[in-house]
Design a protein around this motif. Sequence first.
Motif, PDB file in Angstrom:
ATOM      1  N   GLN A  35       0.729  -1.145  -0.061  1.00 12.84           N
ATOM      2  CA  GLN A  35       0.063  -0.072   0.029  1.00 12.84           C
ATOM      3  C   GLN A  35       1.022   1.142   0.150  1.00 12.84           C
ATOM      4  N   GLY A  39      -0.228   2.517  -3.094  1.00  9.26           N
ATOM      5  CA  GLY A  39      -1.256   3.342  -2.713  1.00  9.26           C
ATOM      6  C   GLY A  39      -2.441   2.533  -2.437  1.00  9.26           C
ATOM      7  N   TYR A  40      -2.513   1.183  -2.511  1.00  9.90           N
ATOM      8  CA  TYR A  40      -3.686   0.321  -2.173  1.00  9.90           C
ATOM      9  C   TYR A  40      -3.239  -1.273  -2.256  1.00  9.90           C
ATOM     10  N   PHE A  70      -6.077  -0.374   5.404  1.00 14.37           N
ATOM     11  CA  PHE A  70      -5.876  -0.853   4.236  1.00 14.37           C
ATOM     12  C   PHE A  70      -7.176  -0.653   3.104  1.00 14.37           C
ATOM     13  N   ARG A  71      -6.640   0.044   1.775  1.00 11.01           N
ATOM     14  CA  ARG A  71      -7.391   0.077   0.719  1.00 11.01           C
ATOM     15  C   ARG A  71      -7.346  -1.040  -0.338  1.00 11.01           C
ATOM     16  N   THR A  72      -8.525  -1.169  -0.862  1.00 11.65           N
ATOM     17  CA  THR A  72      -8.368  -2.364  -1.939  1.00 11.65           C
ATOM     18  C   THR A  72      -8.619  -1.684  -3.364  1.00 11.65           C
ATOM     19  N   HIS A  73      -8.960  -0.356  -3.464  1.00 17.64           N
ATOM     20  CA  HIS A  73      -8.845   0.395  -4.745  1.00 17.64           C
ATOM     21  C   HIS A  73      -7.909   1.590  -4.797  1.00 17.64           C
ATOM     22  N   PRO A  74      -7.546   2.091  -6.016  1.00 19.22           N
ATOM     23  CA  PRO A  74      -6.743   3.086  -5.969  1.00 19.22           C
ATOM     24  C   PRO A  74      -7.312   4.490  -5.307  1.00 19.22           C
ATOM     25  N   ILE A  75      -6.387   5.317  -4.623  1.00 13.87           N
ATOM     26  CA  ILE A  75      -7.058   6.373  -4.270  1.00 13.87           C
ATOM     27  C   ILE A  75      -6.835   7.711  -5.119  1.00 13.87           C
ATOM     28  N   HIS A 109     -14.920   6.397   1.407  1.00 13.96           N
ATOM     29  CA  HIS A 109     -14.144   5.287   0.666  1.00 13.96           C
ATOM     30  C   HIS A 109     -14.045   5.330  -0.814  1.00 13.96           C
ATOM     31  N   THR A 111     -13.804   8.060  -4.271  1.00 12.06           N
ATOM     32  CA  THR A 111     -12.997   9.143  -5.153  1.00 12.06           C
ATOM     33  C   THR A 111     -13.990  10.063  -5.962  1.00 12.06           C
ATOM     34  N   THR A 118     -10.300  11.528  -2.348  1.00 18.70           N
ATOM     35  CA  THR A 118     -10.908  10.263  -1.833  1.00 18.70           C
ATOM     36  C   THR A 118     -11.252  10.650  -0.498  1.00 18.70           C
TER      37      THR A 118
END
Length: 159
Positions: A35, A39-40, A70-75, A109, A111, A118
Motif C-alpha cells: 500500500q 497506494g492500495y 488498508f484500501r483495495t482500490h486506487p485513491i 471510501h 473518489t 478520496t
Amino acid sequence: MDNTLSHKQHAKIQAHIQAHQHVPGGLMPLLHAIQDDIGYVPEAVYPEIAKALALSVAEVHGVVSFYHHFRTHPIGKHVLQICRAESCQSMGSDKLEAALKANLGVDYHQTTADGNVTLLPVYCLGNCGCSPAVMLDDEVYGRMSAEKVADLIAEVCHG
C-alpha cells in the motif's frame, strides 16, 4: 495479473512479496509495503500473497478487510479524512460530513469523478480541542466548516 495494474506496479508487488515471504508474521508488513508503494492492496494479488506466505486467500482478505487502514482500490490525488470521534461529532462533524459528501458527490471510501479527492472517515485526529477536525493529505485542520474545507480542496487541487 490484474488488468488495472501496470507491469511496473505488478513488479513492485512481486518484489515486496519476495522480500516478505520468509519473514515470520510477514503478512502485515507486506500489506503495508504494497500500500505504501502503490497506494492500495489490489484484491487480484491476494492469491499470490496467500501462496507465497502459505495462507489462504480468505486469510489475506480477512486481514485487509479487518483493518480500516488498508484500501483495495486506487485513491485520489488527495485524501480528505473527516474525524468521526465523539468530540468532533458533538461540534458538528455530522453536518460537515453530509455537506462534503454532497459537495464532492461521493460517500466514504470513494473518489471524486475527477480523481482528485478520496473521502475517508477517521476516528480521532488528536485535535479534539479544535473540533470538528479534518485531515487533508498529511495536514490536520481544526474548527472546520464545509466552506473552509472547500477552500482547502480548491487550494490543493487548483492552487
